[in-house]
Design an enzyme around this catalytic site. Sequence first.
Site, PDB file in Angstrom:
ATOM      1  N   CYS A   1       0.838  -1.201   0.000  1.00 41.10           N
ATOM      2  CA  CYS A   1       0.000   0.000   0.000  1.00 41.10           C
ATOM      3  C   CYS A   1       0.877   1.257   0.000  1.00 41.10           C
ATOM      4  O   CYS A   1       1.513   1.577   1.013  1.00 41.10           O
ATOM      5  CB  CYS A   1      -0.907  -0.044   1.232  1.00 41.10           C
ATOM      6  SG  CYS A   1      -1.743   1.491   1.620  1.00 41.10           S
TER       7      CYS A   1
ATOM      8  N   CYS B   1       0.160   3.844   2.645  1.00 41.29           N
ATOM      9  CA  CYS B   1       0.571   3.313   3.959  1.00 41.29           C
ATOM     10  C   CYS B   1       2.060   3.557   4.198  1.00 41.29           C
ATOM     11  O   CYS B   1       2.472   3.929   5.299  1.00 41.29           O
ATOM     12  CB  CYS B   1       0.296   1.812   4.042  1.00 41.29           C
ATOM     13  SG  CYS B   1      -1.423   1.335   3.893  1.00 41.29           S
TER      14      CYS B   1
END
Length: 105
Positions: free
Chosen positions: A29, A32
Amino acid sequence: MALQFTDQTAREAIESGKIVVIDFWATWCGPCIKLGPIVEELAEKYPDVTIGKLNIDENDEIASEQRVRNIPTVLFFKNGELKERSVGLVSLQALEDKLNKVIAE
């Protein structure tokens, strides 16, 4: 420094009743990864708060229980209860604002 939570250690931290901040993330991600240093900075600024990261690919129980549908998601707990939620890539100031609100309660 932010802790590396597992489902078990996250559950123990939440049940402690202390203020706990958990960053739900995954290695694949992009947002993230960008949020990671921000969470680390938050942990350095608030050493009395339990702040950590939980990889949802390795630990999915707490994420399911807390209905984490998108990542990154940061959850703020106090007295064992979910108090605040932040979804997506946000600024340090945005996380601090939510954390300070939880601390003041």
